[in-house]
Design an enzyme around this catalytic site. Sequence first.
Site, PDB file in Angstrom:
ATOM      1  N   TYR A   1       5.516  14.702  12.738  1.00 40.64           N
ATOM      2  CA  TYR A   1       5.715  15.370  11.680  1.00 40.64           C
ATOM      3  C   TYR A   1       5.194  16.986  11.436  1.00 40.64           C
ATOM      4  CZ  TYR A   1       3.344  17.144   7.293  1.00 40.64           C
ATOM      5  OH  TYR A   1       2.656  17.436   6.001  1.00 40.64           O
TER       6      TYR A   1
ATOM      7  N   SER B   1       4.258  22.655   5.380  1.00 36.59           N
ATOM      8  CA  SER B   1       2.751  21.895   5.745  1.00 36.59           C
ATOM      9  C   SER B   1       2.433  22.951   6.446  1.00 36.59           C
ATOM     10  CB  SER B   1       2.627  21.100   6.415  1.00 36.59           C
ATOM     11  OG  SER B   1       1.142  20.395   6.310  1.00 36.59           O
TER      12      SER B   1
END
Length: 265
Positions: A151, A137
């Site tokens: 995350y 990401s």
Amino acid sequence: MTELERPKRVLVSGAAGGVGTAVAKRFAADGAGVALTDINKESLERVATEVGGHAFVADGTKREALAEVVASARDALGGLDAVIAAQGANIPSTLSARGQDAWTASLDVNLNGAFHLTAEAMPHLVESGGSVVMISSSAGILAGPPGTVGYTAAKTGLIGLVRWLAREYGPKGVRVNAVCPGWVRTPFGDGGMAYLAQRDGVTVEEAYARATQHVPLRRAAVPDEIAGVCAFLASSDAAMVTGHTLVADGGAAIVDPSTSIFDIS
């Protein structure tokens, strides 16, 4: 000029929705046999039926379950040429002591699962001279927004994992790469935009526009675009690419936020 070679036997994790589904559809459209895994049984089986693939429901955080998935996928497909680790979830987490469980869950879903899947699949990829693509990401190269410490750490960890695997298994003929999307129009992305929409009293479309107003391409990606990047990395066109982090964020990571005040469009 040599003919483009694509993997013929592909295992995709996180295949029940979003980017994972788009990846499964892309490889199937390219003629590959696909095996799909996810914890969401209903959605996974729907996607598998749509693409003519094999569905293996499993908890992607459990190595024993993923070992069974890999063995079943190998048997169903006759081997493995590529693994696309697309599983992921944004589990809100902070430094609060009450957030300890969320931190652990974030690492399990976003980092440990990809590690377990790849570890189980690697002997088969060595045999075929295959490749791995892990979906990281933009949070893996830039700090994620508030409430995403787990995350962010996990997606950053994926990039380190990719580099180590590429170095370790390159001599055995296996390539390993990462893809770092920015905002993508998936249920995951829509959830973030829904929060902004509610907070700011705007529509989801307006929230997407605000979130990407300083992105050079001025938009979020669609899942098919990320799937296309995965297909490239797994193909012979990327035969000399390994240990690489391919950023597919519309240019967001090249923008210095302090200069955005000068933007006029």
